[in-house]
Motif scaffolding. Structure first.
Motif, PDB file in Angstrom:
ATOM      1  N   LYS A   8       1.719   4.078  -3.606  1.00 23.34           N
ATOM      2  CA  LYS A   8       1.559   5.523  -3.685  1.00 23.34           C
ATOM      3  C   LYS A   8       2.816   6.210  -4.212  1.00 23.34           C
TER       4      LYS A   8
ATOM      5  N   LYS B 293       0.827  -1.207   0.000  1.00 20.14           N
ATOM      6  CA  LYS B 293       0.000   0.000   0.000  1.00 20.14           C
ATOM      7  C   LYS B 293       0.862   1.257   0.000  1.00 20.14           C
TER       8      LYS B 293
ATOM      9  N   GLN C 157      -5.178  10.807  -1.731  1.00 14.14           N
ATOM     10  CA  GLN C 157      -4.826  11.793  -0.709  1.00 14.14           C
ATOM     11  C   GLN C 157      -5.193  13.221  -1.106  1.00 14.14           C
TER      12      GLN C 157
ATOM     13  N   PHE D 214       3.965  14.773  -4.452  1.00 17.56           N
ATOM     14  CA  PHE D 214       4.019  13.322  -4.318  1.00 17.56           C
ATOM     15  C   PHE D 214       5.338  12.827  -4.883  1.00 17.56           C
TER      16      PHE D 214
ATOM     17  N   HIS E 244      -3.663   6.129 -10.261  1.00 13.02           N
ATOM     18  CA  HIS E 244      -2.547   6.081  -9.317  1.00 13.02           C
ATOM     19  C   HIS E 244      -3.062   6.237  -7.883  1.00 13.02           C
ATOM     20  N   PRO E 245      -2.598   5.400  -6.968  1.00 14.44           N
ATOM     21  CA  PRO E 245      -3.105   5.440  -5.584  1.00 14.44           C
ATOM     22  C   PRO E 245      -2.886   6.769  -4.870  1.00 14.44           C
ATOM     23  N   ALA E 246      -1.914   7.541  -5.300  1.00 15.76           N
ATOM     24  CA  ALA E 246      -1.627   8.809  -4.619  1.00 15.76           C
ATOM     25  C   ALA E 246      -2.818   9.761  -4.645  1.00 15.76           C
TER      26      ALA E 246
END
Length: 420
Positions: free
Chosen positions: A159, A155, A186, A272, A181-183
């Motif tokens: 990110k 996880k 946020q 990021f 994209h997992p970022a």
């Protein structure tokens, strides 16, 4: 020997495995959907070596692989190879067992550019088998505890993973380049109507004066469960008639020390590791400000906190939204169609020229049924009526629900069922 890109490699590997009863795969990184991409669920007997410790293997996919009959799965902490072996051939190269490494036809533009080689020489195939057996013997069985530990690493690493696309400085362009994209989880957008309470403001001012927090520190109330520490927030004040963009804010890593408040500080950029430093252009500020009414409408008119994916969907929808100009053209078309069946509504045409399509439709809907409506009913062509036009899904958003209800009632009164 044959050179293969990421798309060709997938086709070759699938064919190779489909023809084999046994296989040896030393592939460092495994992603979601690898089983289906490679056809491992058809009953093949295989030894698979991955690198779970790298943090680049999807633990959920490894759980699925481990559960397949005939599959023996191990991990080696130093493995970086990508080798797909069967008794009749082998493919070596850079392609991991993931969507990025092995691309389906049409998906290659969103993945990495890979290079692989197909080998069929019996001596080379034997050498690869010997190499694999020695490395596989050094591997470790993957246990439940190993997968649970890897889940947290996965996880975090996801990110930070590079996108495989060109780095840009514009936030929305970066999103469009890598929307999954997992970022992006946020990044939140806060559309707020109510300011902090008097007590919360007093507490903040006291903390600022006492030097406990920076003078620029502010807070959001009531969203602690949705704004996490270190999240980025794009701020929009919707307390007035017009939404106002309030910049980028970063949620502090610590709790506020006051229940219900999430402390934030102003930031010039969203940052990021995988995406770089991102800012919001003036044009994009306008796009995200323009969707404020849609955001509030979806949340009963109160303030709302949404994610960037939801915001971009609303932006896309607003860009495809019906326009007054488009509706006027549609009104002109029903005039032309009416003329074609022998009816020339001259008053309608004059209103259209004077007021435009939307205003003309509103006047006709809110008044009594016209002679034109009756003429179209007699000709059994109420599909050319203004009432039928505004109820088409394409144009409904331009009209108030009360206006739509009036149009629907008038049509149904004469037995015409409008489009739903």
């Amino acid at each position: 020997m044959k050179l293969l890109d990421e798309t060709q490699a997938l086709a070759e590997i699938r064919d190779l495995l489909a023809e084999a009863k046994t296989a040896r795969l030393a592939v460092a990184f495994w992603g979601k959907g690898a089983i289906e991409r490679l056809g491992l669920d058809r009953g093949i007997t295989a030894e698979i070596l991955c690198n779970l410790d790298s943090g680049a293997c999807n633990p959920a996919e490894l759980r699925r692989i481990r559960a397949l009959p005939g599959i023996t799965l191990k991990s080696h902490p130093s493995l970086h190879a990508k080798v797909y072996w069967t008794p009749t051939g082998a493919i070596l190269g850079s392609s991991n067992a993931s969507a990025n490494g092995l691309a389906l036809e049409g998906d290659s533009a969103s993945g990495w550019r890979e290079a692989n080689v197909r080998l069929d020489d019996p001596t080379m195939i034997g050498d690869i088998a010997t190499w694999f057996d020695a490395l596989f013997a050094q591997g470790n069985p993957i246990l439940d505890d190993d997968l649970e530990r890897a889940e947290q690493v996965w996880k975090t690493r996801a990110k930070m993973a590079p996108t495989g696309t060109r780095l840009v400085s514009d936030l929305l362009e970066a999103f469009k380049n890598a929307p999954t994209h997992p970022a992006w989880g946020q990044v939140k957008l806060a559309y707020w109507k109510d300011d902090l309470s008097t007590d919360d403001k007093k507490w903040l001012n006291s903390e600022r004066r006492g030097g406990h927090i920076a003078p620029t520190t502010d807070a959001y109330a009531g969203w602690n469960d949705r704004i996490a520490p270190n999240d980025w927030v794009l701020d929009f004040d919707v307390s007035g008639k017009v939404a106002i963009y309030g910049g980028i804010w970063r949620a502090l890593p610590e709790e506020a020390g006051r229940p219900g408040l999430r402390l934030v500080i102003p930031a010039k950029q969203v940052r990021f590791p995988a995406l770089g430093r991102l800012t919001l252009s003036k044009a994009d500020e306008g796009k995200l400000t323009s969707i404020a009414p849609a955001v509030l409408a979806a949340h009963s008119g109160n303030g709302a906190l949404i994610d960037l994916t939801s915001a971009m969907a609303l932006v896309a929808a607003s860009q495809m939204a019906p326009s007054d100009k488009g509706f006027t053209m549609a009104m002109e078309q029903i005039y032309n169609d009416a003329v074609a069946i022998g009816y020339r509504p001259t008053t309608f045409r004059r209103m259209l020229a004077d007021h435009g399509g939307v205003e003309t439709a509103r006047r006709l809907i809110r008044g009594a049924a016209t002679s034109g409506f009756e003429t179209l009913w007699e000709k059994q062509r109420l599909d050319l009526s203004v009432e039928a036009l505004i109820l088409k899904p394409t144009w409904r958003a331009l009209f108030h629900p009360d206006e739509q209800a009036m149009a629907r009632k008038r049509l149904r009164a004469v037995g015409y069922i409008p489009e739903d």
